[in-house]
Design a protein around this motif. Structure first.
Motif, PDB file in Angstrom:
ATOM      1  N   LYS A 172      26.192  15.201   2.913  1.00 18.50           N
ATOM      2  CA  LYS A 172      27.550  15.447   2.411  1.00 18.50           C
ATOM      3  C   LYS A 172      27.719  14.892   1.005  1.00 18.50           C
ATOM      4  O   LYS A 172      26.980  14.012   0.571  1.00 18.50           O
ATOM      5  CB  LYS A 172      28.585  14.759   3.306  1.00 18.50           C
ATOM      6  CG  LYS A 172      28.572  15.250   4.740  1.00 18.50           C
ATOM      7  CD  LYS A 172      29.916  15.829   5.141  1.00 18.50           C
ATOM      8  CE  LYS A 172      29.914  16.383   6.526  1.00 18.50           C
ATOM      9  NZ  LYS A 172      29.914  17.855   6.534  1.00 18.50           N
ATOM     10  N   ILE A 173      28.723  15.428   0.340  1.00 13.89           N
ATOM     11  CA  ILE A 173      29.151  14.850  -0.943  1.00 13.89           C
ATOM     12  C   ILE A 173      30.626  14.487  -0.796  1.00 13.89           C
ATOM     13  O   ILE A 173      31.418  15.274  -0.269  1.00 13.89           O
ATOM     14  CB  ILE A 173      28.972  15.851  -2.103  1.00 13.89           C
ATOM     15  CG1 ILE A 173      27.490  16.253  -2.248  1.00 13.89           C
ATOM     16  CG2 ILE A 173      29.475  15.246  -3.415  1.00 13.89           C
ATOM     17  CD1 ILE A 173      27.235  17.325  -3.301  1.00 13.89           C
ATOM     18  N   LEU A 174      30.971  13.286  -1.242  1.00 12.97           N
ATOM     19  CA  LEU A 174      32.340  12.808  -1.125  1.00 12.97           C
ATOM     20  C   LEU A 174      32.854  12.462  -2.522  1.00 12.97           C
ATOM     21  O   LEU A 174      32.515  11.412  -3.077  1.00 12.97           O
ATOM     22  CB  LEU A 174      32.341  11.566  -0.225  1.00 12.97           C
ATOM     23  CG  LEU A 174      33.634  11.173   0.487  1.00 12.97           C
ATOM     24  CD1 LEU A 174      34.129  12.304   1.370  1.00 12.97           C
ATOM     25  CD2 LEU A 174      33.426   9.904   1.316  1.00 12.97           C
ATOM     26  N   SER A 175      33.628  13.373  -3.104  1.00 11.48           N
ATOM     27  CA  SER A 175      34.162  13.129  -4.442  1.00 11.48           C
ATOM     28  C   SER A 175      35.583  12.595  -4.328  1.00 11.48           C
ATOM     29  O   SER A 175      36.495  13.322  -3.914  1.00 11.48           O
ATOM     30  CB  SER A 175      34.150  14.420  -5.261  1.00 11.48           C
ATOM     31  OG  SER A 175      32.835  14.755  -5.641  1.00 11.48           O
ATOM     32  N   HIS A 176      35.779  11.339  -4.707  1.00  8.15           N
ATOM     33  CA  HIS A 176      37.083  10.691  -4.578  1.00  8.15           C
ATOM     34  C   HIS A 176      37.908  10.895  -5.839  1.00  8.15           C
ATOM     35  O   HIS A 176      37.444  10.535  -6.936  1.00  8.15           O
ATOM     36  CB  HIS A 176      36.929   9.180  -4.413  1.00  8.15           C
ATOM     37  CG  HIS A 176      36.090   8.754  -3.246  1.00  8.15           C
ATOM     38  ND1 HIS A 176      34.726   8.920  -3.202  1.00  8.15           N
ATOM     39  CD2 HIS A 176      36.447   8.137  -2.088  1.00  8.15           C
ATOM     40  CE1 HIS A 176      34.270   8.423  -2.057  1.00  8.15           C
ATOM     41  NE2 HIS A 176      35.280   7.952  -1.366  1.00  8.15           N
ATOM     42  N   SER A 177      39.123  11.390  -5.700  1.00 12.40           N
ATOM     43  CA  SER A 177      40.010  11.440  -6.861  1.00 12.40           C
ATOM     44  C   SER A 177      40.563  10.043  -7.122  1.00 12.40           C
ATOM     45  O   SER A 177      40.951   9.339  -6.201  1.00 12.40           O
ATOM     46  CB  SER A 177      41.168  12.406  -6.629  1.00 12.40           C
ATOM     47  OG  SER A 177      42.119  12.221  -7.665  1.00 12.40           O
ATOM     48  N   ILE A 178      40.587   9.653  -8.398  1.00 12.22           N
ATOM     49  CA  ILE A 178      41.215   8.377  -8.737  1.00 12.22           C
ATOM     50  C   ILE A 178      42.600   8.631  -9.329  1.00 12.22           C
ATOM     51  O   ILE A 178      43.222   7.743  -9.876  1.00 12.22           O
ATOM     52  CB  ILE A 178      40.336   7.521  -9.689  1.00 12.22           C
ATOM     53  CG1 ILE A 178      39.929   8.321 -10.931  1.00 12.22           C
ATOM     54  CG2 ILE A 178      39.098   7.020  -8.948  1.00 12.22           C
ATOM     55  CD1 ILE A 178      39.207   7.469 -11.972  1.00 12.22           C
ATOM     56  N   PHE A 190      36.285  17.035  -1.449  1.00 12.40           N
ATOM     57  CA  PHE A 190      37.059  16.406  -2.522  1.00 12.40           C
ATOM     58  C   PHE A 190      38.198  15.684  -1.833  1.00 12.40           C
ATOM     59  O   PHE A 190      39.007  16.323  -1.159  1.00 12.40           O
ATOM     60  CB  PHE A 190      37.583  17.471  -3.484  1.00 12.40           C
ATOM     61  CG  PHE A 190      36.463  18.208  -4.183  1.00 12.40           C
ATOM     62  CD1 PHE A 190      35.977  17.782  -5.409  1.00 12.40           C
ATOM     63  CD2 PHE A 190      35.867  19.322  -3.592  1.00 12.40           C
ATOM     64  CE1 PHE A 190      34.931  18.455  -6.035  1.00 12.40           C
ATOM     65  CE2 PHE A 190      34.825  19.996  -4.214  1.00 12.40           C
ATOM     66  CZ  PHE A 190      34.359  19.554  -5.443  1.00 12.40           C
ATOM     67  N   VAL A 191      38.228  14.370  -1.960  1.00 13.23           N
ATOM     68  CA  VAL A 191      39.177  13.601  -1.157  1.00 13.23           C
ATOM     69  C   VAL A 191      40.125  12.770  -2.014  1.00 13.23           C
ATOM     70  O   VAL A 191      39.820  12.414  -3.149  1.00 13.23           O
ATOM     71  CB  VAL A 191      38.432  12.661  -0.174  1.00 13.23           C
ATOM     72  CG1 VAL A 191      37.734  13.470   0.915  1.00 13.23           C
ATOM     73  CG2 VAL A 191      37.442  11.768  -0.909  1.00 13.23           C
ATOM     74  N   GLN A 192      41.273  12.510  -1.423  1.00 12.06           N
ATOM     75  CA  GLN A 192      42.209  11.604  -2.059  1.00 12.06           C
ATOM     76  C   GLN A 192      42.842  10.708  -1.008  1.00 12.06           C
ATOM     77  O   GLN A 192      42.839  11.019   0.184  1.00 12.06           O
ATOM     78  CB  GLN A 192      43.267  12.383  -2.847  1.00 12.06           C
ATOM     79  CG  GLN A 192      44.112  13.328  -2.003  1.00 12.06           C
ATOM     80  CD  GLN A 192      45.552  12.897  -1.961  1.00 12.06           C
ATOM     81  OE1 GLN A 192      45.866  11.894  -1.321  1.00 12.06           O
ATOM     82  NE2 GLN A 192      46.408  13.625  -2.646  1.00 12.06           N
ATOM     83  N   GLY A 193      43.360   9.577  -1.444  1.00 14.99           N
ATOM     84  CA  GLY A 193      44.021   8.635  -0.543  1.00 14.99           C
ATOM     85  C   GLY A 193      44.851   7.699  -1.385  1.00 14.99           C
ATOM     86  O   GLY A 193      45.203   8.037  -2.521  1.00 14.99           O
ATOM     87  N   LYS A 194      45.140   6.541  -0.836  1.00 12.57           N
ATOM     88  CA  LYS A 194      45.918   5.589  -1.621  1.00 12.57           C
ATOM     89  C   LYS A 194      45.067   5.078  -2.777  1.00 12.57           C
ATOM     90  O   LYS A 194      43.918   4.676  -2.592  1.00 12.57           O
ATOM     91  CB  LYS A 194      46.371   4.414  -0.741  1.00 12.57           C
ATOM     92  CG  LYS A 194      47.780   4.651  -0.211  1.00 12.57           C
ATOM     93  CD  LYS A 194      48.253   3.645   0.813  1.00 12.57           C
ATOM     94  CE  LYS A 194      48.466   2.238   0.315  1.00 12.57           C
ATOM     95  NZ  LYS A 194      48.650   1.340   1.500  1.00 12.57           N
ATOM     96  N   LYS A 195      45.646   5.105  -3.966  1.00  7.13           N
ATOM     97  CA  LYS A 195      44.894   4.768  -5.173  1.00  7.13           C
ATOM     98  C   LYS A 195      44.235   3.390  -5.077  1.00  7.13           C
ATOM     99  O   LYS A 195      43.057   3.237  -5.407  1.00  7.13           O
ATOM    100  CB  LYS A 195      45.833   4.838  -6.381  1.00  7.13           C
ATOM    101  CG  LYS A 195      45.098   4.767  -7.701  1.00  7.13           C
ATOM    102  CD  LYS A 195      46.021   5.082  -8.870  1.00  7.13           C
ATOM    103  CE  LYS A 195      45.291   4.858 -10.179  1.00  7.13           C
ATOM    104  NZ  LYS A 195      46.064   5.343 -11.329  1.00  7.13           N
ATOM    105  N   GLU A 196      45.008   2.398  -4.585  1.00 10.30           N
ATOM    106  CA  GLU A 196      44.461   1.027  -4.497  1.00 10.30           C
ATOM    107  C   GLU A 196      43.256   1.012  -3.563  1.00 10.30           C
ATOM    108  O   GLU A 196      42.243   0.373  -3.849  1.00 10.30           O
ATOM    109  CB  GLU A 196      45.488   0.026  -3.955  1.00 10.30           C
ATOM    110  CG  GLU A 196      46.846   0.051  -4.627  1.00 10.30           C
ATOM    111  CD  GLU A 196      47.742   1.145  -4.058  1.00 10.30           C
ATOM    112  OE1 GLU A 196      47.883   2.172  -4.750  1.00 10.30           O
ATOM    113  OE2 GLU A 196      48.274   0.989  -2.952  1.00 10.30           O
ATOM    114  N   ASP A 197      43.382   1.719  -2.451  1.00 10.13           N
ATOM    115  CA  ASP A 197      42.290   1.734  -1.474  1.00 10.13           C
ATOM    116  C   ASP A 197      41.018   2.308  -2.079  1.00 10.13           C
ATOM    117  O   ASP A 197      39.920   1.785  -1.885  1.00 10.13           O
ATOM    118  CB  ASP A 197      42.670   2.588  -0.253  1.00 10.13           C
ATOM    119  CG  ASP A 197      43.809   1.962   0.541  1.00 10.13           C
ATOM    120  OD1 ASP A 197      44.185   0.810   0.211  1.00 10.13           O
ATOM    121  OD2 ASP A 197      44.313   2.605   1.470  1.00 10.13           O
TER     122      ASP A 197
END
Lengths: 144, 216
Positions: free
Chosen positions: B110-116, B142-149
């Motif tokens: 898998k590839i997990l690209s985190h948005s900052i 392409f994933v996003q979540g809480k910025k701090e996390d």
């Protein structure tokens, strides 16, 4: 027969070579200038455009258009300087594909813009000649 | 004559085993480690426990929740980006596409690209971005979540390899690294995602990793 044909071909070759050398000598001045613009433009391309448009000008799929659409470049010649200087954010069609993305402004001087356009216009399969700094300065006056 | 052939055979065997021994057989394991001693059948056994990627909870381009559990038993590449990033992200995307195209048929990859930039990079924005890169299916999220996390896990966990190797100060999240994580969620490598040569190395290393006994 042989005796006549021989000198004729020499004359023809001589004439042809004179024409060719004339052609090249008058092209030399232009092409020297073009080469200078082109090599400066190549360096500017590397620092300001390559990350997005790729080393071979192929862009990035549907995100960033390629720079090899000579027809587009020719038809939009007068607005390229504005697009590079102030950014581009409008629907366009490149190689038949629609783009509606956002190119940020590049903080380049008119000379640098002329050089990078000259590089682009003579790379990636394009053969569109050179764009001078004077042309760029004139084009920049009528940016929308 | 027979002796000669035999000698050559032995030499060849020795040479090939050398090659597999000092060659690219295994990758380093990054992060902190501790020795844990436990008692098994009355004997004390010491085990090395490696740092692993901790729990996380994110959302992908399809709006699906993605947690650490979805990466169980997967070899994956993690990176950090944002869709409107004008500088290095197009290069990273171009290079990750090469990795994606090399391994997309493997279901343990898998590839997990985190948005900052989760504020801008909503689920529909991420989906559009994936579509424009021609990415479909479930190999590349392409994933996003809480910025701090995302920042915390990036700096404390994924980028340990970078910190170990570099004396440069801070800001690794913005430097376009691709981080290779194994099936046990241990960090096995970090690569400059803007450098095609390092990305070639990443592809080689993924193949090496896939061949490790505990990655089968």
């Amino acid at each position: 027969m042989m005796a006549i044909r021989y000198p004729k071909s020499i004359v023809a070759a001589l004439g042809l070579s004179i024409v060719i050398s004339l052609f090249f000598s008058c092209e030399n001045n232009n092409s020297l200038e073009l080469k200078r613009y082109y090599s400066e433009g190549a360096a500017i391309y590397q620092t300001h455009c390559l990350n997005c448009h790729a080393a071979d000008g192929s862009g990035l799929l549907a995100l960033i258009p390629a720079l090899n659409d000579s027809t587009f470049l020719k038809n939009n010649k007068a607005s390229l300087a504005c697009a590079i200087r102030y950014g581009l954010k409008r629907p366009i069609k490149i190689n038949g594909k629609a783009y509606d993305e956002n190119m940020p402004a590049a903080n380049l001087a008119p000379m640098e813009i002329a050089q990078v356009i000259t590089y682009m216009n003579n790379s990636f399969g394009n053969q569109l000649g050179m764009v001078t700094m004077d042309e760029v300065e004139a084009d920049l006056k009528s940016c929308k | 004559m027979r002796k000669l052939v035999f000698g050559i055979l032995i030499l060849a065997a020795g040479w090939s085993s050398c090659k597999t021994n000092d060659g690219k057989t295994s990758l380093p394991i990054f992060g902190s480690r501790k020795a844990v001693t436990k008692t098994v059948n009355g004997q004390s056994v010491t085990d090395t426990v490696y740092q692993t990627i901790p729990k996380f909870s994110l959302v992908n381009q399809y709006g699906d929740s993605i947690s650490n559990k979805n990466l169980d038993g997967k070899i994956y590449v993690a990176d950090f980006f944002f869709t409107t990033c004008p500088s290095i992200c197009p290069m990273m995307a171009r290079n990750l596409l090469t990795v994606y195209n090399t391994f997309k048929s493997k279901d343990d990859f898998k590839i997990l690209s985190h948005s900052i930039d989760p504020k801008h990079d909503s689920v529909p924005v991420l989906k559009k971005y994936a579509d424009k890169l021609g990415v479909s299916g479930n190999t590349w999220w392409f994933v996003q979540g809480k910025k701090e996390d995302v920042y915390t896990i990036a700096e404390k966990n994924y980028l340990v390899a970078v910190k170990q190797d570099s004396t440069a100060a801070g800001g690794y999240v913005h430097q376009g690294y691709f981080v290779l994580v194994d099936k046990q969620k241990r960090v096995r490598g970090a690569y400059d995602g803007t450098d095609p040569k390092q990305v070639d190395q990443l592809i080689t290393d993924i193949k090496t990793l896939q061949a490790e006994p505990d990655q089968k």
